[in-house]
Write an enzyme that holds these catalytic residues in place. Structure first.
Site, short mmCIF file in Angstrom:
data_model
loop_
_atom_site.label_atom_id
_atom_site.label_comp_id
_atom_site.label_asym_id
_atom_site.label_seq_id
_atom_site.Cartn_x
_atom_site.Cartn_y
_atom_site.Cartn_z
N ASP A 125 -79.31 97.45 -70.32
CA ASP A 125 -79.75 96.25 -69.66
C ASP A 125 -81.16 96.20 -69.48
OD1 ASP A 125 -79.87 94.28 -67.72
OD2 ASP A 125 -79.03 95.16 -65.98
N ASN A 135 -82.70 93.29 -69.08
CA ASN A 135 -83.21 92.24 -67.89
C ASN A 135 -83.99 91.20 -68.44
OD1 ASN A 135 -81.94 92.58 -65.24
ND2 ASN A 135 -82.84 94.49 -65.14
#
Length: 580
Positions: free
Chosen positions: A467, A469
């Site tokens: 992840d 982001n």
């Protein structure tokens, strides 16, 4: 006293008589790393004994102690017998009981074991301990269960994966028997148990078992036809009805079988840590549309285990994994499906990263995990970056405050040892205005991966999951994809002029987002976007297939994620890769 004991020991000569069909057990636990061994047995008078003896001690001293304990036990039994008869003198029975019984140990071939032999050598599996007329079969380090536990929440149609911890045994060699509750006609009789025709480690209850509890009987085994005493565990509650169709059901149609040799199925998934799902802010602000019970850890774990097991993956990289979830739930469950797990906790946090790999396809060569903030300061590899960052103290301080980590595992093919792969897993800083921080973190990550994949294991391909982001329009994504980031990129000023930090960066990899740029991998009430990726070394790997994401209709059936049919606010990425 010692002379008397030695005399008693010496009265027993030669090998024991032909052993009865079923001897009592003398269980010995002897581990090289521990100074003492333990010995458990039940004396002829019925009293249980648990002795701790030095491994280096001569056998004769241990046998003398056993003789003393046996004599004391016989004396106590005779005293009770005398009291019950309420007669005068102790008589012949009590006099005999006061005598110290002869105690010897015989090897498997019937030879008496010399008294000067150390305990660690003397007490071998299959030996026979003789105490007076009683004989005991020695079981050295027999398989034993140390923990057997069922999940607290059971759903019909979802796999029940027990937590099995054993000593001198392995779960794959244990025997399992499942039972379902059968309610008696008269409640006063208590529940009865009926075998559920399931002898596998994982059991999936049908809808017919809704409202009934389950029981598991497990017999530990070591794969060498040795089995220890079984244990049983009952579920704390009954099987409950499942949620019906889930977002991942249609994806399982593509992943029913494990990939063939030469191919690798990879999964990257932020599974939403319980430490974040169970806050008041999460329930009222982040996920107000989600039914409260669907945010409960036990419920989400049911969905998650079924989802992950159904992907038949070779590599699984997870983010936001609670430590307790890894230890008590995911590791035992995925172990039952042939996957070995590695965990790296975030600094000062209760959650972190987990990487799982299929045991019959890969073995672990080495691990090279780092915390970004620590590596940046202490590893000479990042000195140039650290020097550049020192010019921007506000940004430097923020980078040092972050707890983000990088998990790097080097795996080797079990069928072709020349094939090795570097699997990296991370979860970058989350803040929408933290683009500059993420650029620093990814620079550290790629530099570290370069050291592993180019210096330590020259030329091995890279799979980098996580992840990040970062949307496809971000500086971080551009840097990973193109290999460079300009010093005037807008993300260097993502949090305003005060935290501007301009520096050019580069890395040598040719990385490709294997699953492309989906419209979103994170879908919550106030945001949806693509934040998760599986980056691959396009010089060494190519994409065979990308497993389609759930449809928009499936994702929004319950407004957003998570929901009663989806355990996280992110969506798993899945792709099949092959070596070029």
């Amino acid at each position: 006293m010692w002379r008397r004991l030695r005399s008693a020991l010496g009265r027993l000569r030669g090998a024991p008589a032909a052993c009865p069909a079923a001897m009592e057990r003398a269980v010995v636990r002897c581990v090289p790393s521990e100074p003492k061994l333990s010995l458990r047995f039940v004396l002829p008078d019925g009293s249980a004994r648990h002795m701790q003896r030095d491994q280096a001690e001569p056998l004769g001293r241990a046998l003398a102690r056993i003789a003393t304990n046996a004599a004391k036990g016989q004396a106590k039994a005779a005293k009770k017998s005398k009291k019950a008869r309420a007669e005068g003198g102790p008589g012949e029975e009590a006099a005999a009981a006061a005598a110290v019984p002869a105690v010897r140990l015989f090897s498997r071939d019937g030879e008496a074991v010399a008294e000067e032999v150390p305990n660690a050598v003397a007490w071998q599996d299959g030996a026979v301990l003789q105490i007076g007329e009683a004989q005991y079969r020695v079981e050295r380090n027999p398989p034993a269960l140390t923990e057997l536990r069922l999940p607290r929440s059971l759903l019909a149609g979802f796999p029940v994966c027990p937590k099995v911890s054993a000593e001198f045994a392995a779960p794959q060699h244990c025997l399992f028997r499942w039972y379902r509750e059968q309610r008696p006609a008269d409640p006063a009789d208590g529940p009865a148990w009926v075998e559920a025709e399931a002898a596998e480690r994982v059991f999936t209850p049908s809808n017919a078992l809704v409202g009934l509890r389950l029981k598991l009987r497990c017999t530990p085994g070591d794969g060498a036809q040795r089995y220890g005493p079984p244990r049983e565990v009952e579920s704390s509650g009954p099987v409950e009805a499942g949620p019906g169709a889930c977002t991942f059901d249609s994806r399982h149609l593509y992943t029913g079988k494990v990939c063939g040799e030469g191919s690798v199925r990879a999964v990257s998934y932020n599974i939403l840590a319980d430490t974040y799902a169970q806050t008041e802010f999460s329930r009222t602000m982040l996920y107000p549309y989600c039914a409260p019970y669907a945010l409960e850890l036990d419920y989400r774990q049911n969905l998650l285990k079924k989802e992950l097991a159904g992907y038949s993956a070779d590599l699984i990289c997870l983010q936001e994994v609670d430590k307790s979830v890894f230890v008590d739930s995911l590791a035992p469950a995925l172990d039952a499906f042939g996957l070995e797990g590695l965990f790296r906790i975030k600094e000062k946090q209760h959650e972190g990263l987990a990487t799982f790999y299929r045991r019959d396809k890969f073995s672990l060569l080495s691990q090279h995990d780092i915390a970004f903030s620590e590596a940046l300061l202490s590893d000479p590899l990042h000195k140039d970056l650290c020097d550049k960052l020192a010019k921007y103290p506000l940004v430097q301080e923020k980078v040092q405050q972050r707890s983000s980590v990088l998990q790097v595992s080097v795996l080797q093919s079990t069928t072709d040892p020349s094939r090795k792969i570097c699997v990296a897993n991370t979860h970058l800083y989350w803040h929408p205005k933290g683009g500059n921080i993420r650029l620093i973190q990814i620079a550290v990550a790629l530099s570290h991966i370069q050291h592993v994949a180019c210096d330590l294991y020259p030329g091995i391909p890279v799979i980098f999951c996580g992840d990040f982001n970062s949307t496809p329009s971000s500086g971080t994504y551009s840097f990973i994809n193109s290999g460079v980031i300009a010093e005037d990129h807008e993300d260097w000023v993502s949090n305003g002029e005060e935290e501007r930090c301009n520096m050019p960066l580069s890395h040598p990899f040719k990385l490709l987002s294997a699953c492309g740029e989906p419209a979103y991998t994170n879908y919550v009430g106030g945001f949806h976007g693509c934040l998760d990726y599986i980056f691959i070394d396009k010089n060494a790997l190519e994409v065979e297939q990308v497993i389609p994401l759930p449809s928009h209709e499936e994702i929004t059936t319950h407004q957003a994620l998570p929901s009663v049919s989806h355990p996280s606010d992110h969506i798993a990425l899945i792709c099949d890769l092959k070596w070029k």
